[in-house]
Design an enzyme around this catalytic site. Structure first.
Site, PDB file in Angstrom:
ATOM      1  N   ASP A  96      -4.365  -1.856  -2.138  1.00 22.28           N
ATOM      2  CA  ASP A  96      -4.229  -2.843  -3.201  1.00 22.28           C
ATOM      3  C   ASP A  96      -4.373  -4.237  -2.568  1.00 22.28           C
ATOM      4  O   ASP A  96      -4.427  -4.388  -1.345  1.00 22.28           O
ATOM      5  CB  ASP A  96      -2.890  -2.691  -3.944  1.00 22.28           C
ATOM      6  CG  ASP A  96      -2.943  -3.327  -5.331  1.00 22.28           C
ATOM      7  OD1 ASP A  96      -3.858  -4.143  -5.583  1.00 22.28           O
ATOM      8  OD2 ASP A  96      -2.071  -3.020  -6.167  1.00 22.28           O
TER       9      ASP A  96
HETATM   10  C1  NOJ Z   1      -3.416  -5.996  -7.821  1.00 24.27           C
HETATM   11  C2  NOJ Z   1      -3.024  -4.938  -8.785  1.00 24.27           C
HETATM   12  O1  NOJ Z   1      -1.818  -4.329  -8.365  1.00 24.27           O
HETATM   13  C3  NOJ Z   1      -4.064  -3.850  -8.985  1.00 24.27           C
HETATM   14  O2  NOJ Z   1      -3.670  -3.047 -10.054  1.00 24.27           O
HETATM   15  C4  NOJ Z   1      -5.411  -4.445  -9.208  1.00 24.27           C
HETATM   16  O3  NOJ Z   1      -6.351  -3.427  -9.453  1.00 24.27           O
HETATM   17  C5  NOJ Z   1      -5.776  -5.252  -7.995  1.00 24.27           C
HETATM   18  N1  NOJ Z   1      -4.822  -6.319  -7.820  1.00 24.27           N
HETATM   19  C6  NOJ Z   1      -7.186  -5.815  -8.070  1.00 24.27           C
HETATM   20  O4  NOJ Z   1      -7.262  -6.790  -9.027  1.00 24.27           O
END
Ligand code: NOJ
Length: 731
Positions: free
Chosen positions: A262
């Site tokens: 993430d």
């Molecule tokens: C953080 C988020 O937790 C995740 O769900 C998301 O896909 C990513 N950023 C990318 O934007």
């Protein structure tokens, strides 16, 4: 390209080039206005900009084409850049938020919606969507419950698999579909205290029985990517956990696709206290099996060095790179780096997309109360009051780039649909969406003359309410109160909205509350004051139409709660499938020294699976085709559902099972199947479910997965609380 050609390409690539395939840079490196979902790192070196294998957050097809063209000119092996985006419940056309989709209990509809999202995103040059979020959620304080399909492993699994099928279609190369990235592996939804990004303490058997199944279903449906989560699980950050990312994900679940961290999760191994510095973090994440580093620069900065110093095997790196090249190839990028942007493909018409969004919005609504049959609407003078009456912001923070001009508010739809049926309509704002103290002061600005404005709004609302036979109060959470980083310690509406409800009730005998929210809220007060209460979630582009379809009875209400609605926040985390205790609270009589609260019921105010229809539905006692189940055989459980009302009725009939004695304590009931049924007035329908041994398996005390002989209970019911069970024995 054939597999062998990809392998040859890999052999030709320099170590630096290979490392860069594992690097994802934020879209802002190429386009300033891209979406960011975390803190940005300082500027990226030119070399990384030219060689990074993927980027995220760019939403504009024209920009993607320019970036790709420029990138291809410089890349030594002409390997295209991969573009990823969070297309969560809509790209241009927005469908209900995932929690709302969970309420439909309709995976086919969700699959069709995902196909439309993929089609729109692919036409804008997107290759991968960071969806589905298959995280199980049990704590309404966590703002991201809005992005999940709810608290039940079976429902989550079916919904996640449906999304994957819809996004990816039968052929990823066709330019109309995108690859799906399942997230957030694993157990991100179990954040302690419901506080986002917090740690997770969870037993292995709960992880395996409740949290892992939905990711597994998505993987079985063919998801091409998996995202590792921010949280630690039992002390080890997932992004650095070999046990989760290799043993569970790769070995046990058989996942062969690409993994990605993430946003900044590799860098966060440092504040977690799990890595010394970025170099250590890069080594630990790579060893754990995280193929792509989303935005930290850890891989870009240190992987080459780690390999050259012999601290990471190059073969590990090669495997990860090959997986990425394979994904790019399967997406058709080597043939056409601008796939989707260049083809003129048969697509859904705007009318078809809107019709599906409208259907989904209608199906997602959950009717919690309908006293004296106030719904479907019979009133001749209707006042639509409240901060959501005229709002077209019916999507969510995770619909990043919706076609806002297309949004339909409740008031838009009321004006369009009601006067022609002889109903007079009025609208009033009533009050503000939020007050101070909501934690939104960064984003929500109040005018200096807000007090005055609120008084004026209230006066107008009361005047409209006094004029009307029925007031439809459109209340709810602010758009920014659910989604990422929006945990709440309170589950109430702001006092101004509750005051509006109370005062409108004083002047208008009949009040219907439409509740817009991204999570379960405390709704007791609303349920007491209102004649009818409808949960509308965040219903999307066609929200207004879908809502009016249900209010007028054009479409029967059919949604069921995908999460328990508590009496009070103090019950959270709350879920119907809790483990049995040694001192269960009796349904009647003295309950001292039992597992209970002094000041509140144990169970939800409105339980998982609950939702009323306009008809009066009755379900017969469950019958079983036999009293013993043997391996390889099945039992049939059946019941009869009758609609005694004068309106069509739509229901989700639910099959629950309890394993009465096990080598581990078992949940008090578990959803094992469900079916949506539409009944004409007066109609009776037989509903039959198969019960087979694999449905009874769990993670046993001896650390193996399987069923255990013994007694089981079966319910067929219309929610997770009601019904009388019958028993059978597994031999
Ligand atoms: C953080 C988020 O937790 C995740 O769900 C998301 O896909 C990513 N950023 C990318 O934007």
């Amino acid at each position: 390209m054939k597999a062998i050609e990809l392998e040859n390409l890999l052999k030709e690539m320099s170590l630096e080039e290979k490392v860069m395939q594992l690097v994802q840079v934020p879209g802002s490196v190429y386009a300033k206005d891209s979406a960011t979902t975390g803190i940005l790192q300082e500027t990226v070196p030119e070399k990384v900009r030219r060689l990074a294998g993927s980027t995220l957050g760019i939403m504009d097809g024209g920009k993607i084409r320019d970036i790709q063209d420029e990138y291809m000119k410089h890349h030594p092996h002409h390997i295209p850049l991969l573009f990823m985006l969070d297309v969560i419940h809509g790209h241009k056309t927005v469908f209900p938020c995932p929690l709302g989709q969970g309420a439909t209990f309709d995976p086919d509809l969700t699959e069709q919606a995902a196909a439309i999202q993929a089609e729109e995103a692919a036409a804008d040059g997107v290759h991968v969507t960071f969806s589905p979020m298959a995280d199980l959620v049990r704590d309404a304080r966590w703002g991201r419950v809005m992005e999940s399909t709810g608290e039940d492993p079976l429902l989550n699994g079916r919904m996640a698999a449906a999304m994957v099928r819809g996004y990816q279609g039968p052929d990823l190369k066709d330019g109309r579909h995108v690859a799906s990235c399942v997230k957030h592996f694993a157990a991100y939804g179990a954040a302690e205290g419901g506080r986002d990004y917090n740690n997770t303490e969870l037993s292995e058997h709960t992880l395996r029985d409740s949290y892992l199944p939905a990711y597994q279903e998505a993987i079985q449906a063919g998801a091409r990517m998996v995202m590792s989560s921010f949280n630690s699980w039992n002390g080890i950050p997932v992004t650095g956990s070999e046990w989760l990312m290799k043993k569970i994900l790769r070995e046990e679940m058989g996942f062969e696709g690409v993994t990605i961290s993430d946003w900044d999760a590799i860098g966060q191994l440092i504040p977690h206290g799990y890595a010394e510095d970025l170099e250590d973090a890069a080594r630990k994440a790579m060893r754990a099996g995280v193929d792509i580093d989303m935005t930290t620069g850890a891989y870009a900065g240190y992987l080459e060095k780690l390999v050259r110093e012999g601290r990471l095997p190059e073969s590990e790196l090669d495997k990860a790179v090959l997986r990425i090249l394979t994904l790019k190839n399967d997406l058709g990028l080597f043939e056409n780096p601008c796939r989707g942007l260049t083809e003129h493909l048969p697509v859904h018409t705007p009318e078809e997309k809107h019709a599906l969004a409208r259907k989904a919005a209608a199906e997602s609504l959950v009717l919690l109360k309908n006293e004296d049959g106030v719904l479907p609407l019979k009133a001749k003078k209707l006042a639509f009051i409240g901060p959501y009456a005229m709002s077209r912001d019916l999507h969510s923070t995770w619909a990043i780039n919706p076609d806002r001009a297309q949004g339909v508010s409740v008031w838009d739809a009321a004006q369009e649909m009601l006067p022609e049926a002889g109903v007079e309509v009025r609208a009033a704002q009533g009050c503000d969406m939020v007050e101070d103290g909501t934690g939104l002061s960064f984003f929500v600005y109040h005018d200096a003359d807000q007090r005055e404005k609120n008084q004026k709004w209230m006066a107008e609302a009361l005047e409209a309410a006094a004029w009307a036979d029925t007031a439809v109060l459109c209340l709810g959470e602010h758009l920014l109160q659910s989604g990422e980083s929006t945990s709440r310690a309170k589950l109430t509406l702001p006092p101004c909205q509750l005051e509006l409800l109370r005062r409108v009730k004083e002047v208008c005998g009949k009040v219907i509350v439409l509740l817009f929210c991204g999570r379960p809220l405390e709704v007791a007060q609303m349920a007491d004051h209102a004649s009818a209460l409808v949960v509308c979630w965040r219903p999307g582009t066609e929200g207004g139409h879908g809502i009016l379809d249900v209010l007028t009875g054009k479409v029967p209400p059919s949604g069921c709660l995908p999460m328990s609605f508590p009496h009070t926040v103090g019950q959270e985390p709350l879920h119907y499938d809790e483990y049995a205790t040694g001192r269960p609270r009796p349904s009647e009589g003295n309950d001292m020294f039992t597992s209970r609260y002094l000041d509140c019921a144990n169970s939800a105010l409105f339980p998982f699976g609950f939702g009323l229809s306009y008809g009066k539905a009755e379900i017969s006692p469950v019958e079983l085709s036999g009293s013993e189940l043997r391996e390889g055989e099945h039992l049939t459980a059946r019941a009869f559902l009758t609609n005694h009302g004068d309106e069509k009725a739509a229901h989700t009939v639910q099959l629950y099972i309890q394993d009465l004695v096990g080598s581990r304590v078992r949940p008090v009931r578990q959803l094992r199947d469900f079916r949506r049924v539409l009944l004409e007035p007066g109609e009776t329908r037989e509903i039959a479910f198969r019960i087979e041994e694999p449905m009874l398996r769990f993670w046993r005390a001896d650390q193996t997965y399987g069923s255990e002989p013994g007694r089981f209970r079966v319910w067929i019911s219309l929610n997770s609380r009601d019904g009388d069970p019958v028993e059978f024995r597994l031999c």
